[in-house]
Design an enzyme around this catalytic site. Structure first.
Site, mmCIF file in Angstrom:
data_model
loop_
_atom_site.group_PDB
_atom_site.id
_atom_site.type_symbol
_atom_site.label_atom_id
_atom_site.label_comp_id
_atom_site.label_asym_id
_atom_site.label_seq_id
_atom_site.Cartn_x
_atom_site.Cartn_y
_atom_site.Cartn_z
ATOM 1 N N TYR A 310 0.857 -1.197 0.000
ATOM 2 C CA TYR A 310 0.000 0.000 0.000
ATOM 3 C C TYR A 310 0.896 1.251 0.000
ATOM 4 C CZ TYR A 310 -2.994 -3.655 2.094
ATOM 5 O OH TYR A 310 -3.653 -4.827 2.392
ATOM 6 N N CYS A 406 -4.612 3.923 10.319
ATOM 7 C CA CYS A 406 -5.439 5.059 10.731
ATOM 8 C C CYS A 406 -6.729 4.559 11.386
ATOM 9 C CB CYS A 406 -5.758 5.959 9.542
ATOM 10 S SG CYS A 406 -6.614 5.114 8.191
#
Length: 451
Positions: A310, A406
């Protein structure tokens, strides 16, 4: 059963991870915005949800000692902030406590660090998305959305942005008004201007992206001239065409109206090119703290092979390359991979290779050929890693996994799935988004047979 507009009263029992306070009304859970634990409040039911109701705050009958005066006139309606009514040190403590509860819930042997905050938790955002629409009177409104809706709040400024951005904010709205730009109406699916996105670098330079529904921009020259007049900090303007009727802000086609179509920024000593679609952390100060801590946790010796999944525009990959033998950055977005290769050249880094692929599929390919990998870095979206990714990771068996997230809830879920093979000792927390309900978490996992 509670009906819409029903008035309720109760004590706030706890704050959910999304920032809503929960109170019990007989057998029903009611979630209220802008409240604190222990407060006695009155509220009005506005919406039925799966596990209860959403309510608007009417009155705080008994306020908490940690409640503070709100500096923003839009707070009661705008969905951008959650905790402006709370003293900042208690916001940090609450975020720490929420992660501690998740660690306990998943029965993980993790020590939770105190959330690393900012000295001044305002004016930190380097990216603004100003949305345009029409109200019931067919008047143009621009600003941010109300929580849990697509109703726009007409906003004049935002505490999370610096003065230069707020000044530009006002100027852009005036340009739209004076040039009589037709704004997009979500209700009728007609109109031209949807959003204006602004990105700022550490030099105070701006990249402005005008998101519209068509390639034909009537009055383009007049609008551009007015936008640039007296604002030399705008170094590039891009027209982005998004003709889809979805919540996605940016479309695929772009036309550079002025400048180079990008800005450059410096992060942790490296230079990065940022275009309108680039994923780039919105809080520069906290991002440098997070990346510095994350890399120090790995304690690389210089002979490791690292896979950064990612990987976006290559920020972490390129920082890793300064400490590792070889780094592979894996990213599914082709434009992000293109940007990453540009950033590689900008920084004259040779030991990084960027691959355009789904991270899970790439990991599976490595596992099939039994490719030896020392470290995997993962920084997935809020949904966390999928089963294919986790399975491939466990098959590949790198010595260490650095998991940046997150969304600590999905992070802890994923770590639990790897807990038979990997051990972990500590989760580091960073307040990347002060005054909101979000927190960033970093965990280093090490294979148990080498710990």
């Amino acid at each position: 059963m509670l009906n819409k507009k029903t008035k309720v009263k109760g004590e706030i029992l706890h704050i959910e991870d999304n920032g809503l306070g929960c109170m019990q009304v007989k057998k029903d859970k009611v979630y209220v915005k802008q409240v604190l634990v222990g407060e006695l409040v009155e509220a009005t039911i506005t919406k039925k949800i799966k596990d209860g109701y959403i309510a608007d705050l009417l009155k705080v009958v008994k306020p908490s000692s940690i409640r503070t005066k709100v500096k923003c006139q839009y707070f009661t309606r705008c969905g951008s902030c959650s905790y402006l009514h709370m003293l900042y040190p208690f916001e940090l403590k609450m975020k720490t406590d929420q992660v501690k509860k998740l660690v306990e819930q998943y029965r993980l042997p993790l020590q939770v660090s105190n959330c690393e905050g900012m000295k001044e938790p305002y004016a930190y955002r380097n990216k603004l998305i100003l949305s345009f629409g029409k109200n019931r009177k067919n008047e143009v409104v621009s600003g941010f959305y109300e929580p849990y809706s697509h109703k726009l709040v007409n906003i004049g400024s935002c505490l999370l942005h610096d003065k230069k951005t707020n000044d530009l904010f006002t100027h852009m709205k005036e340009c739209v008004k004076k040039c009589r730009i037709d704004v997009y109406d979500e209700a009728t699916k007609r109109g031209f201007l949807k959003h204006i996105q602004v990105r700022e670098n550490q030099k105070g330079e701006f990249l402005v992206t005008i998101v519209v529904a068509d390639t034909e921009f009537k009055g383009k020259k007049k609008f551009l001239d007015m936008l640039l007049d007296g604002h030399p900090e705008i170094v590039s303007v891009v027209q982005n065409i998004n003709n889809r009727h979805t919540v996605v802000v940016l479309g695929n086609q772009e036309i550079v109206m002025y400048g180079k179509g990008y800005i450059e920024d410096t992060l942790c000593g490296l230079t990065f090119r940022i275009s309108s679609k680039s994923f780039y952390q919105i809080n520069h100060e906290q991002c440098e703290k997070l990346y510095t801590k994350a890399l120090s946790m790995l304690k690389l010796k210089g002979n490791e092979t690292v896979v950064d999944t990612y990987s976006g525009i290559g920020t972490i990959s390129l920082l890793l390359a300064k400490q590792a033998k070889k780094v592979y950055g894996v990213e599914i977005n082709a434009q992000a991979v293109k940007d990453a290769n540009v950033n590689k050249e900008l920084n004259d880094i040779k030991n990084v290779e960027f691959v355009c692929s789904d991270s899970g599929e790439y990991m599976q390919r490595l596992a099939r050929v039994k490719q030896p990998i020392d470290v995997v870095v993962m920084d997935p979206a809020r949904d966390g890693a999928d089963k294919n990714f986790i399975d491939a990771l466990l098959s590949l068996k790198p010595k260490h996994i650095l998991y940046i997230s997150c969304n600590p809830e999905t992070q802890m879920r994923d770590i639990k799935q790897m807990s038979r093979t990997y051990g972990c000792k500590r989760v580091e927390l960073f307040d990347m988004f002060p005054r909101t309900s979000h927190v960033e978490a970093v965990v280093l996992l090490s294979r148990k047979d080498i710990e």
